[in-house]
Design a protein around this motif. Structure first.
Motif, PDB file in Angstrom:
ATOM      1  N   PHE A  60       0.807  -1.213   0.000  1.00  0.00           N
ATOM      2  CA  PHE A  60       0.000   0.000   0.000  1.00  0.00           C
ATOM      3  C   PHE A  60       0.848   1.274   0.000  1.00  0.00           C
ATOM      4  O   PHE A  60       0.615   2.181   0.781  1.00  0.00           O
ATOM      5  CB  PHE A  60      -0.977  -0.018   1.189  1.00  0.00           C
ATOM      6  N   MET A  61       1.850   1.316  -0.860  1.00  0.00           N
ATOM      7  CA  MET A  61       2.660   2.534  -0.959  1.00  0.00           C
ATOM      8  C   MET A  61       2.853   2.995  -2.398  1.00  0.00           C
ATOM      9  O   MET A  61       3.014   4.168  -2.643  1.00  0.00           O
ATOM     10  CB  MET A  61       4.012   2.366  -0.268  1.00  0.00           C
ATOM     11  N   LEU A  62       2.822   2.084  -3.345  1.00  0.00           N
ATOM     12  CA  LEU A  62       3.098   2.464  -4.733  1.00  0.00           C
ATOM     13  C   LEU A  62       2.035   3.412  -5.277  1.00  0.00           C
ATOM     14  O   LEU A  62       2.313   4.234  -6.148  1.00  0.00           O
ATOM     15  CB  LEU A  62       3.209   1.207  -5.605  1.00  0.00           C
ATOM     16  N   ASP A  63       0.817   3.340  -4.742  1.00  0.00           N
ATOM     17  CA  ASP A  63      -0.253   4.230  -5.193  1.00  0.00           C
ATOM     18  C   ASP A  63      -0.022   5.677  -4.755  1.00  0.00           C
ATOM     19  O   ASP A  63      -0.703   6.580  -5.237  1.00  0.00           O
ATOM     20  CB  ASP A  63      -1.607   3.734  -4.689  1.00  0.00           C
ATOM     21  N   MET A  64       0.935   5.907  -3.887  1.00  0.00           N
ATOM     22  CA  MET A  64       1.248   7.270  -3.442  1.00  0.00           C
ATOM     23  C   MET A  64       2.357   7.900  -4.270  1.00  0.00           C
ATOM     24  O   MET A  64       2.823   8.985  -3.956  1.00  0.00           O
ATOM     25  CB  MET A  64       1.619   7.250  -1.965  1.00  0.00           C
ATOM     26  N   THR A  65       2.778   7.227  -5.322  1.00  0.00           N
ATOM     27  CA  THR A  65       3.861   7.744  -6.156  1.00  0.00           C
ATOM     28  C   THR A  65       3.299   8.464  -7.376  1.00  0.00           C
ATOM     29  O   THR A  65       2.157   8.265  -7.766  1.00  0.00           O
ATOM     30  CB  THR A  65       4.776   6.597  -6.630  1.00  0.00           C
ATOM     31  N   THR A 106      -8.072  -1.269  -3.432  1.00  0.00           N
ATOM     32  CA  THR A 106      -9.076  -1.664  -4.419  1.00  0.00           C
ATOM     33  C   THR A 106      -9.251  -0.619  -5.520  1.00  0.00           C
ATOM     34  O   THR A 106      -9.360  -0.957  -6.694  1.00  0.00           O
ATOM     35  CB  THR A 106     -10.435  -1.911  -3.722  1.00  0.00           C
ATOM     36  N   GLY A 107      -9.281   0.654  -5.159  1.00  0.00           N
ATOM     37  CA  GLY A 107      -9.560   1.719  -6.120  1.00  0.00           C
ATOM     38  C   GLY A 107      -8.483   1.978  -7.152  1.00  0.00           C
ATOM     39  O   GLY A 107      -8.678   2.797  -8.053  1.00  0.00           O
ATOM     40  N   TRP A 149      -5.658  -5.286  -4.315  1.00  0.00           N
ATOM     41  CA  TRP A 149      -5.031  -6.067  -5.373  1.00  0.00           C
ATOM     42  C   TRP A 149      -3.658  -6.515  -4.897  1.00  0.00           C
ATOM     43  O   TRP A 149      -3.012  -5.818  -4.114  1.00  0.00           O
ATOM     44  CB  TRP A 149      -4.843  -5.215  -6.628  1.00  0.00           C
ATOM     45  N   ILE A 150      -3.204  -7.640  -5.410  1.00  0.00           N
ATOM     46  CA  ILE A 150      -1.857  -8.117  -5.094  1.00  0.00           C
ATOM     47  C   ILE A 150      -1.188  -8.619  -6.366  1.00  0.00           C
ATOM     48  O   ILE A 150      -1.828  -9.222  -7.221  1.00  0.00           O
ATOM     49  CB  ILE A 150      -1.889  -9.230  -4.020  1.00  0.00           C
ATOM     50  N   LEU A 151       0.077  -8.303  -6.492  1.00  0.00           N
ATOM     51  CA  LEU A 151       0.926  -8.845  -7.553  1.00  0.00           C
ATOM     52  C   LEU A 151       2.059  -9.595  -6.874  1.00  0.00           C
ATOM     53  O   LEU A 151       2.794  -9.018  -6.071  1.00  0.00           O
ATOM     54  CB  LEU A 151       1.561  -7.716  -8.374  1.00  0.00           C
ATOM     55  N   THR A 152       2.202 -10.866  -7.169  1.00  0.00           N
ATOM     56  CA  THR A 152       3.293 -11.670  -6.644  1.00  0.00           C
ATOM     57  C   THR A 152       4.172 -12.041  -7.829  1.00  0.00           C
ATOM     58  O   THR A 152       3.679 -12.569  -8.827  1.00  0.00           O
ATOM     59  CB  THR A 152       2.762 -12.929  -5.944  1.00  0.00           C
ATOM     60  N   MET A 153       5.457 -11.724  -7.720  1.00  0.00           N
ATOM     61  CA  MET A 153       6.353 -11.860  -8.869  1.00  0.00           C
ATOM     62  C   MET A 153       7.678 -12.489  -8.470  1.00  0.00           C
ATOM     63  O   MET A 153       8.072 -12.441  -7.310  1.00  0.00           O
ATOM     64  CB  MET A 153       6.621 -10.476  -9.474  1.00  0.00           C
ATOM     65  N   LYS A 154       8.355 -13.036  -9.457  1.00  0.00           N
ATOM     66  CA  LYS A 154       9.697 -13.584  -9.283  1.00  0.00           C
ATOM     67  C   LYS A 154      10.646 -12.771 -10.159  1.00  0.00           C
ATOM     68  O   LYS A 154      10.334 -12.459 -11.311  1.00  0.00           O
ATOM     69  CB  LYS A 154       9.725 -15.058  -9.695  1.00  0.00           C
ATOM     70  N   LYS A 155      11.809 -12.452  -9.595  1.00  0.00           N
ATOM     71  CA  LYS A 155      12.829 -11.773 -10.383  1.00  0.00           C
ATOM     72  C   LYS A 155      13.459 -12.787 -11.334  1.00  0.00           C
ATOM     73  O   LYS A 155      13.998 -13.802 -10.908  1.00  0.00           O
ATOM     74  CB  LYS A 155      13.908 -11.168  -9.487  1.00  0.00           C
ATOM     75  N   LEU A 172      -6.134   3.880 -11.618  1.00  0.00           N
ATOM     76  CA  LEU A 172      -7.352   4.674 -11.740  1.00  0.00           C
ATOM     77  C   LEU A 172      -7.244   5.937 -10.901  1.00  0.00           C
ATOM     78  O   LEU A 172      -7.751   6.997 -11.276  1.00  0.00           O
ATOM     79  CB  LEU A 172      -8.574   3.856 -11.297  1.00  0.00           C
ATOM     80  N   THR A 173      -6.566   5.844  -9.768  1.00  0.00           N
ATOM     81  CA  THR A 173      -6.417   6.983  -8.871  1.00  0.00           C
ATOM     82  C   THR A 173      -5.499   8.063  -9.449  1.00  0.00           C
ATOM     83  O   THR A 173      -5.542   9.201  -8.979  1.00  0.00           O
ATOM     84  CB  THR A 173      -5.885   6.523  -7.501  1.00  0.00           C
ATOM     85  N   ASP A 174      -4.707   7.740 -10.452  1.00  0.00           N
ATOM     86  CA  ASP A 174      -3.874   8.755 -11.110  1.00  0.00           C
ATOM     87  C   ASP A 174      -4.730   9.706 -11.931  1.00  0.00           C
ATOM     88  O   ASP A 174      -4.302  10.806 -12.249  1.00  0.00           O
ATOM     89  CB  ASP A 174      -2.861   8.102 -12.065  1.00  0.00           C
TER      90      ASP A 174
END
Length: 176
Positions: A60-65, A106-107, A149-155, A172-174
């Motif tokens: 919950f931090m990337l949406d603040m960028t 969610t938004g 939402w969640i994204l789980t990834m492998k480098k 959407l918030t952008d």
């Protein structure tokens, strides 16, 4: 630990007082507390070495960028966009085959925007786990409630942003 393995969790935040409070209240759960910005995760100031983490979680931090300015123009060159810098730093901090997790409110997405964002992660050297990504729910609430939402990834490699369209990183918030 009760989960069957021991892990030390380091915390990076730009809010020093919050980091002090976390360390005071949860000393057993906090490894290093590092005051800094996610866009400069592996710089000399934080002391974090490239390729030093098995897992990185951005909750919950990337949406603040920032992605663009008020006129919906990209403020800077692609490599200097704050959201791009943070995703590149996430890759740099991880060991090869390391796991990264991004959770967002969610938004931030509808299904189409989520799919565009997830498919753009290959530009940052990540392979998205479809079965561990998507909508998230708080199952401890009665009835369970959608929370994000969640994204789980492998480098799987290093970033290659040549063909990245920064619009694919939009929330959407952008658009507010």
């Amino acid at each position: 630990a009760e989960s069957g393995y021991e892990a030390e969790i380091d915390n990076l935040d730009m809010n020093g007082p919050v980091m002090r409070i976390a360390k005071e209240h949860f000393p057993e759960a906090v490894g290093k507390t590092i005051v800094g910005r996610a866009s400069n995760f592996t710089d000399k100031e934080t002391g974090i070495q490239e390729g030093s983490y098995d897992a990185v979680d951005y909750s919950f931090m990337l949406d603040m960028t920032k992605l663009w300015d008020k006129t919906r123009q990209f403020e800077k060159e692609k490599l200097e966009i704050e959201r791009v810098k943070i995703l590149r730093e996430m890759n740099k901090a991880l060991k090869m085959d390391g796991t990264s997790v991004i959770t967002l409110p969610t938004g931030c997405f509808d299904d189409e925007k989520f799919a565009r964002f997830a498919s753009a992660m290959h530009h940052f050297g990540f392979e998205v786990s479809a079965e561990k990504s998507g909508e998230t729910y708080a199952i401890d609430l009665k009835p369970p409630r959608r929370i994000g939402w969640i994204l789980t990834m492998k480098k799987v490699g290093v970033p290659n942003l040549t063909d990245l369209n920064p619009n694919d990183l939009a929330f959407l918030t952008d658009e507010d």
